[in-house]
Design a protein around this motif. Structure first.
Motif, PDB file in Angstrom:
ATOM      1  N   LEU A 115       0.806  -1.221   0.000  1.00 23.40           N
ATOM      2  CA  LEU A 115       0.000   0.000   0.000  1.00 23.40           C
ATOM      3  C   LEU A 115       0.841   1.274   0.000  1.00 23.40           C
ATOM      4  N   THR A 116       2.011   1.264   0.656  1.00 21.08           N
ATOM      5  CA  THR A 116       2.882   2.435   0.644  1.00 21.08           C
ATOM      6  C   THR A 116       3.404   2.693  -0.759  1.00 21.08           C
ATOM      7  N   GLU A 117       3.851   1.637  -1.441  1.00 26.65           N
ATOM      8  CA  GLU A 117       4.320   1.761  -2.820  1.00 26.65           C
ATOM      9  C   GLU A 117       3.182   2.236  -3.733  1.00 26.65           C
ATOM     10  N   TRP A 118       1.977   1.727  -3.520  1.00 27.44           N
ATOM     11  CA  TRP A 118       0.807   2.108  -4.305  1.00 27.44           C
ATOM     12  C   TRP A 118       0.528   3.605  -4.169  1.00 27.44           C
ATOM     13  N   LYS A 119       0.602   4.096  -2.937  1.00 31.44           N
ATOM     14  CA  LYS A 119       0.353   5.519  -2.704  1.00 31.44           C
ATOM     15  C   LYS A 119       1.383   6.365  -3.452  1.00 31.44           C
ATOM     16  N   GLN A 120       2.649   5.933  -3.452  1.00 32.02           N
ATOM     17  CA  GLN A 120       3.701   6.650  -4.171  1.00 32.02           C
ATOM     18  C   GLN A 120       3.449   6.623  -5.680  1.00 32.02           C
ATOM     19  N   LYS A 122       0.533   6.345  -7.192  1.00 34.56           N
ATOM     20  CA  LYS A 122      -0.594   7.233  -7.493  1.00 34.56           C
ATOM     21  C   LYS A 122      -0.140   8.695  -7.520  1.00 34.56           C
ATOM     22  N   THR A 123       0.759   9.050  -6.612  1.00 35.13           N
ATOM     23  CA  THR A 123       1.297  10.411  -6.581  1.00 35.13           C
ATOM     24  C   THR A 123       2.086  10.699  -7.855  1.00 35.13           C
ATOM     25  N   SER A 126      -0.341  11.089 -10.825  1.00 39.08           N
ATOM     26  CA  SER A 126      -0.996  12.403 -10.775  1.00 39.08           C
ATOM     27  C   SER A 126      -0.045  13.502 -11.220  1.00 39.08           C
ATOM     28  N   GLU A 148     -10.591   9.283 -10.971  1.00 42.53           N
ATOM     29  CA  GLU A 148     -10.478   8.011 -10.265  1.00 42.53           C
ATOM     30  C   GLU A 148     -11.712   7.164 -10.543  1.00 42.53           C
ATOM     31  N   ASP A 151     -11.059   1.995  -8.273  1.00 43.20           N
ATOM     32  CA  ASP A 151     -10.029   2.049  -7.226  1.00 43.20           C
ATOM     33  C   ASP A 151      -8.632   2.334  -7.774  1.00 43.20           C
ATOM     34  N   THR A 152      -8.556   3.063  -8.887  1.00 43.67           N
ATOM     35  CA  THR A 152      -7.274   3.480  -9.456  1.00 43.67           C
ATOM     36  C   THR A 152      -7.457   4.806 -10.170  1.00 43.67           C
TER      37      THR A 152
END
Length: 182
Positions: A115-120, A122-123, A126, A148, A151-152
């Motif tokens: 989830l941490t890698e996923w958040k990065q 997504k950033t 964007s 969005e 969920d992506t």
């Protein structure tokens, strides 16, 4: 088809996708032909690549998918039609290879351990959209929307008809310096 960096204001209606029409029929690991719609190979159990692609005709936001244009490590790009205006766009889906899977109702699933890698990611996605939105040049594709769904994130951009750089390089035709810079 000759290389053309200029935009075609009226893309052909019969554009073929770069991916086969039934990409999930053959296992990329062992070569076994599997029934359409299978998520794993019936012989070796390997996940089938096509199970990650959204089907043609699917709706994502205000877009209807017409086919897969390509796949990279960061995501999948679809040819799509804006259902309001009828405009054809390239719709890039954040779907990182080796990290994301497709869940129920086409939702993107990420393991809790990532989830941490996923958040990065997504950033970064964007940020890519923000940069594209600021670029105003004839040789660059134009930003349409960032939104969005499933969920992506999705990035809609101008669809540019023409030969891919990969196809051009594989053809053996040389790129002149002027063409390479454009």
């Amino acid at each position: 088809m000759p290389f053309n960096r200029y935009r075609n204001p009226q893309p052909r209606a019969n554009v073929k996708t770069l991916m086969p029409s039934n990409p999930d029929a053959t296992c990329l690991s062992c070569g076994t032909v599997n029934p359409l719609g299978s998520r794993a190979c019936r012989v070796c159990g390997a996940p089938l690549e096509a199970s990650v692609f959204l089907a043609s005709g699917s709706r994502v936001g205000s877009y209807e998918l017409e086919g897969v244009l390509g796949r990279g490590g960061f995501g999948i790009t679809y040819r799509a039609r804006d259902t309001g205006s009828g405009e054809i766009v390239a719709l890039k889906e954040l779907f990182p290879e080796g990290l994301a899977t497709r869940g129920d109702n086409n939702a993107v699933r990420i393991p809790n351990s990532s989830l941490t890698e996923w958040k990065q990611l997504k950033t970064r996605f964007s940020y890519e959209a923000q940069l594209l939105q600021r670029i105003k040049h004839e040789a660059s594709t134009h930003f349409k929307a960032l939104f969005e769904a499933n969920d992506t994130l999705y990035l809609a951009m101008e669809f540019v008809q023409g030969e891919t750089l990969e196809a051009r390089l594989q053809s053996g035709k040389r790129l002149g310096m002027k063409e390479a810079r454009s």
